[in-house]
Design an enzyme around this catalytic site. Structure first.
Site, PDB file in Angstrom:
ATOM      1  N   ASP A 261      11.844   0.473  -9.231  1.00 47.08           N
ATOM      2  CA  ASP A 261      10.576  -0.053  -8.714  1.00 47.08           C
ATOM      3  C   ASP A 261      10.807  -0.408  -7.250  1.00 47.08           C
ATOM      4  O   ASP A 261      11.388  -1.443  -6.929  1.00 47.08           O
ATOM      5  CB  ASP A 261      10.150  -1.278  -9.534  1.00 47.08           C
ATOM      6  CG  ASP A 261       8.823  -1.855  -9.055  1.00 47.08           C
ATOM      7  OD1 ASP A 261       8.358  -1.478  -7.958  1.00 47.08           O
ATOM      8  OD2 ASP A 261       8.260  -2.707  -9.783  1.00 47.08           O
TER       9      ASP A 261
ATOM     10  N   GLU B 257     -12.109  11.894 -13.135  1.00 51.11           N
ATOM     11  CA  GLU B 257     -11.132  11.770 -14.225  1.00 51.11           C
ATOM     12  C   GLU B 257     -10.393  13.087 -14.434  1.00 51.11           C
ATOM     13  O   GLU B 257     -11.013  14.147 -14.440  1.00 51.11           O
ATOM     14  CB  GLU B 257     -11.839  11.355 -15.512  1.00 51.11           C
ATOM     15  CG  GLU B 257     -12.190   9.883 -15.514  1.00 51.11           C
ATOM     16  CD  GLU B 257     -12.811   9.424 -16.825  1.00 51.11           C
ATOM     17  OE1 GLU B 257     -13.078  10.263 -17.687  1.00 51.11           O
ATOM     18  OE2 GLU B 257     -13.024   8.206 -16.959  1.00 51.11           O
TER      19      GLU B 257
ATOM     20  N   LYS C 249       2.884  -2.095   0.860  1.00 52.96           N
ATOM     21  CA  LYS C 249       3.859  -3.062   1.391  1.00 52.96           C
ATOM     22  C   LYS C 249       4.546  -2.438   2.609  1.00 52.96           C
ATOM     23  O   LYS C 249       3.860  -2.121   3.567  1.00 52.96           O
ATOM     24  CB  LYS C 249       4.782  -3.521   0.266  1.00 52.96           C
ATOM     25  CG  LYS C 249       3.966  -4.239  -0.847  1.00 52.96           C
ATOM     26  CD  LYS C 249       4.777  -4.739  -2.006  1.00 52.96           C
ATOM     27  CE  LYS C 249       3.866  -5.339  -3.087  1.00 52.96           C
ATOM     28  NZ  LYS C 249       4.603  -5.759  -4.284  1.00 52.96           N
TER      29      LYS C 249
ATOM     30  N   ARG D  20      -4.088  -0.461  -0.495  1.00 59.47           N
ATOM     31  CA  ARG D  20      -3.639  -1.031  -1.769  1.00 59.47           C
ATOM     32  C   ARG D  20      -3.711   0.055  -2.822  1.00 59.47           C
ATOM     33  O   ARG D  20      -4.782   0.625  -3.062  1.00 59.47           O
ATOM     34  CB  ARG D  20      -4.540  -2.173  -2.185  1.00 59.47           C
ATOM     35  CG  ARG D  20      -4.633  -3.273  -1.168  1.00 59.47           C
ATOM     36  CD  ARG D  20      -5.136  -4.528  -1.788  1.00 59.47           C
ATOM     37  NE  ARG D  20      -4.043  -5.192  -2.442  1.00 59.47           N
ATOM     38  CZ  ARG D  20      -3.182  -5.989  -1.813  1.00 59.47           C
ATOM     39  NH1 ARG D  20      -3.295  -6.229  -0.532  1.00 59.47           N
ATOM     40  NH2 ARG D  20      -2.198  -6.558  -2.468  1.00 59.47           N
TER      41      ARG D  20
HETATM   42  C1  LIG Z   1       4.203  -5.962  -5.581  1.00 65.50           C
HETATM   43  C2  LIG Z   1       5.023  -5.483  -6.719  1.00 65.50           C
HETATM   44  C3  LIG Z   1       4.450  -4.928  -7.864  1.00 65.50           C
HETATM   45  C4  LIG Z   1       2.988  -5.023  -8.205  1.00 65.50           C
HETATM   46  O1  LIG Z   1       2.098  -4.586  -7.340  1.00 65.50           O
HETATM   47  P1  LIG Z   1       0.543  -5.010  -7.421  1.00 65.50           P
HETATM   48  O2  LIG Z   1      -0.062  -3.965  -6.569  1.00 65.50           O
HETATM   49  O3  LIG Z   1       0.481  -6.386  -6.873  1.00 65.50           O
HETATM   50  O4  LIG Z   1       0.122  -4.935  -8.849  1.00 65.50           O
HETATM   51  C5  LIG Z   1       5.286  -4.362  -8.812  1.00 65.50           C
HETATM   52  N1  LIG Z   1       6.613  -4.381  -8.657  1.00 65.50           N
HETATM   53  C6  LIG Z   1       7.197  -4.944  -7.592  1.00 65.50           C
HETATM   54  C7  LIG Z   1       8.678  -4.919  -7.475  1.00 65.50           C
HETATM   55  C8  LIG Z   1       6.433  -5.522  -6.596  1.00 65.50           C
HETATM   56  O5  LIG Z   1       7.035  -6.110  -5.550  1.00 65.50           O
END
Ligand SMILES: *Cc1c(COP(=O)(O)O)cnc(C)c1O
Length: 422
Positions: free
Chosen positions: A203, A59, A232, A238
């Protein structure tokens, strides 16, 4: 045919879980993976996630921890941060968010109060749940206003974004989403955010790898705050990161810890550092551009077969297809494709007359197949398999699907995935 490296201790201690992992590795190997948010991480990233770093509590931040024994963890996290700053060209990086959704929640915590107005893209138009959709905590605890795409073009309606921003004066504006096949105009969003004194949050969860590789314009210099997942197109474990300019750095860090989270997942931090190290190499830029070339080739081949692509095509890794003219809804199409060895997800399309759980479209992405080594020349074949499957699904010819699955298994044999040896 086995998981690599072999799971000998796991197989001895828990054969049930080991068996499921083995089978999942084979399943991932045997299918054309077109889920736009998925990828295959490298063997190096896989190894980093499976280390003793998972045993440590940390932490706080490097040099300011609440537990002793951080001599090495501090170095790991600092490396991840320095690499993130170098890859994206930002002043500040927080690499602790557990995933994309908590990263976005931390941004709300940092820059808005409960009840404040936030402007984000509507989910059915391609936005993410965490951009203020009603079932999300972000839609319940804040006051969401939503923009969408133009009906004629399928592209973000920036006039609407500006009108809504001027009318509602949001604290935060989110640019980006989960089903946007076109380039996001960050400078245009920045101009609107400046006009209403909102914090612009880019984002880039889906396109981070393309931004890192120079295959999509960067939001840096336009958005004060950038959130992204790491798993991604960026092809890491992850996890997530929040990048920002120097002015917003302190608030971001305070929101992630102690605002929202406890101890960071150090094994994930190490794997993020490894993935960012990969993203710094020239090969990664070639990879990012090949993802886009594959998506363009697949889009062209599908349009040629009469498929109706939202916005008419793609600029990035992602395709959104409206199947209305093929007389099969998204869900049965996705299920038939899965049986035929093509993995993707059903998805709403803008102005969808059908319900979100049974929508009109499917979403496809090319990052995972590009990792496996598929090239633009293979996309005609992929499109043909998709078309044969959808045609079979419309005509309810289930047996055709198993024939296609066998063809696909054979086709994929020369394209290995890290973590599995056939
Ligand atoms: C995949 C995604 C998220 C969330 O990600 P998680 O790891 O599934 O919580 C947030 N914003 C966008 C635009 C995404 O495509």
């Amino acid at each position: 045919m086995t998981h690599q490296p072999e799971l000998s201790a796991l197989a001895a201690a828990d054969p049930q879980i080991a068996g499921l992992v083995e089978d999942e590795a084979k399943r991932q190997h045997d299918k054309i993976r077109l889920i736009a948010s998925e990828n295959y991480v490298s063997q190096a990233v896989l190894e980093a996630t499976g280390t003793v770093l998972t045993n440590k509590y940390s932490e706080g931040y490097a040099g300011k921890r609440y537990y002793e024994g951080q001599q090495l963890i501090d170095q790991v996290e600092t490396l991840a941060i320095e690499r993130a700053k170098a890859v994206f060209g930002v002043d500040h990086a927080n690499v602790q968010p557990y995933s994309g959704s908590p990263a976005n929640l931390a941004v709300y915590l940092a820059f808005a109060q409960p009840g404040d107005t936030v402007l984000g893209m509507a989910l059915p138009d391609g936005g993410h749940l965490t951009h203020g959709w009603s079932v999300s905590a972000t839609g319940k605890w804040f006051t969401p206003v939503r923009y969408g795409v133009r009906k004629e073009t399928g592209r973000v309606d920036l006039d609407q974004v500006r009108e809504l921003a001027l009318k509602h004066r949001p604290k935060l504006i989110f640019a980006g989403g989960t089903a946007i096949p076109r380039t996001i105009d960050f400078p245009a969003f920045a101009e609107i955010a400046r006009e209403v004194d909102a914090v612009l949050v880019a984002d880039i969860a889906h396109i981070a790898g393309l931004v890192a590789g120079g295959a999509h314009p960067s939001p840096v210099g336009h958005a004060q705050v950038i959130t992204t997942t790491t798993h991604k197109t960026l092809r890491g474990p992850r996890g997530a990161m929040i990048l920002s300019d120097a002015d917003h750095a302190k608030a971001v860090d305070k929101a992630v810890f102690p605002g929202l989270q406890g101890g960071p997942h150090n094994h994930t931090t190490a794997a993020i550092a490894v993935a960012l190290g990969e993203a710094q190499k020239p090969e990664f830029s070639a990879y990012a551009h090949r993802i886009v070339a594959n998506a363009r080739a697949l889009a062209e081949a599908l349009v040629e077969r009469g498929y109706d692509l939202v916005s008419g095509g793609t600029d990035n890794h992602l395709l959104l297809i409206d199947l209305t003219n093929k007389n099969v809804p998204g869900k049965p199409a996705a299920q038939a494709l899965d049986r035929a060895g093509i993995e993707l997800n059903y998805n709403t399309v803008p102005f969808d007359p059908r319900k979100p759980f049974d929508p009109s479209g499917i979403r496809l992405g090319t990052s995972a197949i590009t990792t496996r080594g598929l090239e633009p020349e293979h996309q005609v074949k992929v499109a043909e398999w998709i078309d044969r499957t959808i045609t079979a699904a419309a005509g309810e010819e289930q047996s055709a699907l198993d024939t296609i699955a066998a063809e696909i298994r054979e086709f994929l044999a020369p394209f290995p995935i890290p973590g599995y040896s056939a």
